[in-house]
Design a protein around this motif. Structure first.
Motif, PDB file in Angstrom:
ATOM      1  N   GLN A  96       0.740  -1.286   0.017  1.00  0.00           N
ATOM      2  CA  GLN A  96      -0.052  -0.001  -0.131  1.00  0.00           C
ATOM      3  C   GLN A  96       0.687   1.223  -0.001  1.00  0.00           C
ATOM      4  OE1 GLN A  96      -0.473   2.340   2.715  1.00  0.00           O
ATOM      5  NE2 GLN A  96      -2.726   3.268   2.272  1.00  0.00           N
ATOM      6  N   ALA A  97       2.211   1.188   0.688  1.00  0.00           N
ATOM      7  CA  ALA A  97       2.733   2.263   0.793  1.00  0.00           C
ATOM      8  C   ALA A  97       3.695   2.575  -0.444  1.00  0.00           C
ATOM      9  CB  ALA A  97       3.806   2.053   2.154  1.00  0.00           C
ATOM     10  N   HIS A  98       3.765   1.698  -1.343  1.00  0.00           N
ATOM     11  CA  HIS A  98       4.677   1.566  -2.072  1.00  0.00           C
ATOM     12  C   HIS A  98       5.068   2.741  -3.279  1.00  0.00           C
ATOM     13  CE1 HIS A  98       8.644   0.120  -3.150  1.00  0.00           C
ATOM     14  NE2 HIS A  98       8.221  -0.104  -4.601  1.00  0.00           N
ATOM     15  N   PRO A  99       3.971   3.248  -3.794  1.00  0.00           N
ATOM     16  CA  PRO A  99       4.079   4.035  -4.991  1.00  0.00           C
ATOM     17  C   PRO A  99       5.222   4.858  -4.960  1.00  0.00           C
ATOM     18  CG  PRO A  99       1.721   3.806  -4.405  1.00  0.00           C
ATOM     19  CD  PRO A  99       2.564   2.976  -3.599  1.00  0.00           C
ATOM     20  N   VAL A 100       6.224   4.816  -5.583  1.00  0.00           N
ATOM     21  CA  VAL A 100       7.436   5.477  -5.196  1.00  0.00           C
ATOM     22  C   VAL A 100       7.764   6.422  -6.530  1.00  0.00           C
ATOM     23  CG1 VAL A 100      10.241   5.396  -5.192  1.00  0.00           C
ATOM     24  CG2 VAL A 100       8.774   3.889  -3.792  1.00  0.00           C
ATOM     25  N   GLU A 101       8.074   7.627  -6.370  1.00  0.00           N
ATOM     26  CA  GLU A 101       8.463   8.420  -7.500  1.00  0.00           C
ATOM     27  C   GLU A 101       9.720   7.852  -8.364  1.00  0.00           C
ATOM     28  OE1 GLU A 101       8.812  13.302  -8.146  1.00  0.00           O
ATOM     29  OE2 GLU A 101       8.844  12.209  -6.249  1.00  0.00           O
ATOM     30  N   VAL A 102       9.271   8.056  -9.699  1.00  0.00           N
ATOM     31  CA  VAL A 102      10.196   7.456 -10.581  1.00  0.00           C
ATOM     32  C   VAL A 102      11.158   8.416 -11.093  1.00  0.00           C
ATOM     33  CG1 VAL A 102      10.471   6.262 -12.984  1.00  0.00           C
ATOM     34  CG2 VAL A 102       9.022   5.327 -11.117  1.00  0.00           C
ATOM     35  N   PRO A 103      12.311   8.365 -11.629  1.00  0.00           N
ATOM     36  CA  PRO A 103      12.916   9.674 -12.141  1.00  0.00           C
ATOM     37  C   PRO A 103      12.671   9.719 -13.373  1.00  0.00           C
ATOM     38  CG  PRO A 103      14.600   7.787 -11.750  1.00  0.00           C
ATOM     39  CD  PRO A 103      13.054   7.467 -11.130  1.00  0.00           C
TER      40      PRO A 103
END
Lengths: 201, 201
Positions: free
Chosen positions: A71-78
């Motif tokens: 759930q917490a994972h959506p990480v910004e992608v460069p």
DNA sequence: CTCATAAGCTACGGATCCGTATCTAACTGG
DNA sequence: CCAGTTAGATACGGATCCGTAGCTTATGAG
């Protein structure tokens, strides 16, 4: 410390709100006591709920943890923006260090470093959280410039694509703090760019 | 699995023999259950002795662990032998990976990665085990060649001297195994040497 | 051979977490 | 507004570790 909504009175969380609180509590608990001490009891205490509520949804703290990370994972992608390899590499490493400041990152690192002890957990994390995404951070940038012709694709060996992340991790471990912007620039200038075939001065 | 000495009969360990068995058990226990689960009970069980024996010497599992590491620590130091930077760097990394296969290394890494949770432990490990020694592995080699004039000393920044170790750690973490000799060579050729000012090809 | 030392055993009350069961009362959909 | 759902509270027997105590007995120094 402000209380949410009204200070007293029975205000009962349900559904998503409760779920998010539990997920957050799980990550916080992991950060504080470590993977080996993660317990339903501890998570319930921190989330200010009852163990029964947790056992209705998950069988083990590990299952709960995987959900929390998912759930917490959506990480910004460069996103390579400028037409400047150096700037974009520094930006990618900055994204990495920003992420490393989050609770989720601590959890992921804990799972990775103890993966020989809890292999199912690491596997679940890969298949349910990581696999959906491609390579991370610097490799995204490097592929972009290799496609654009700025970079010799043969330089992008498995070793070279790890230099940035490896040094960020090592510095974090050694210094017991996140790298500064200056240190990120040094990583790019002194280690990454030379390995990519751009000797300094 | 062969028993020591005579198979039966009361043969009671004392002094150093017992101490070494306990130290060994502590490292093995740590490797298996992790720092958060390290307990006097567990160590005693594994060493086949009584808790009382442990409490007579140490107050906590952490104190015991520091002693165990102190005793286990004499680590081989790279001695630049050939007049060949590349060969010596690879040899230094090989020493590192050899060490990483030992139980003591697992313990040290566990302490380092959980240092925010057990700061006193990390501090004790520094002051009682590490500080007596200088820099490790590649940096020893690098200093040697810088003194010999083969290398521009200005290249030996805090970042560059960490490249080798950082990549070994990262690869170990990613692949869940120690790097092969070929991978060590790749680290030296593709990352370290370019950063030291020797571009490939 | 004697005897002080220390290893090895057993047991303890207290604490914590386990997983489950039972009950209540607050929400919410219809 | 009523009824079904579910959060929340409490209690439980079992397990494990804690740190300490009391005791037996192997061992080695004199």
């Amino acid at each position: 410390m402000a209380e949410e909504t009204s200070p007293r009175g029975p205000e009962r969380r349900r559904g998503d709100a409760l779920l998010r609180a539990i997920h957050e509590a799980a990550l916080a608990e992991l950060a504080e006591v470590g993977l080996g001490q993660l317990s339903m009891e501890g998570i319930a205490r921190r989330a200010a709920t009852a163990k029964t509520v947790l056992y209705r949804r998950w069988s083990t703290p590990h299952e709960l943890l995987v959900d929390a990370l998912h759930q917490a994972h959506p990480v910004e992608v460069p996103t390579p923006s400028a037409d400047d390899l150096r700037t974009d590499l520094v930006a990618a490493l900055k994204l990495l260090t920003d992420w490393m400041g989050t609770p989720a990152a601590g959890a992921v690192l804990a799972v990775m470093t103890e993966r020989h002890r809890y292999p199912e957990l690491a596997e679940a994390l890969y298949s349910r959280v990581f696999d959906p995404r491609g390579g991370t951070f610097t490799s995204t940038v490097l592929r972009h410039y290799a496609n654009a012709g700025t970079l010799d694709p043969r330089r992008l060996t498995p070793i070279v694509t790890q230099i940035g992340e490896a040094l960020v991790f090592k510095l974090t471990l050694d210094l017991n703090r996140l790298p500064t912007d200056e240190e990120l620039v040094a990583i790019v200038d002194e280690a990454l760019l030379p390995a990519l075939g751009f000797p300094l001065g």
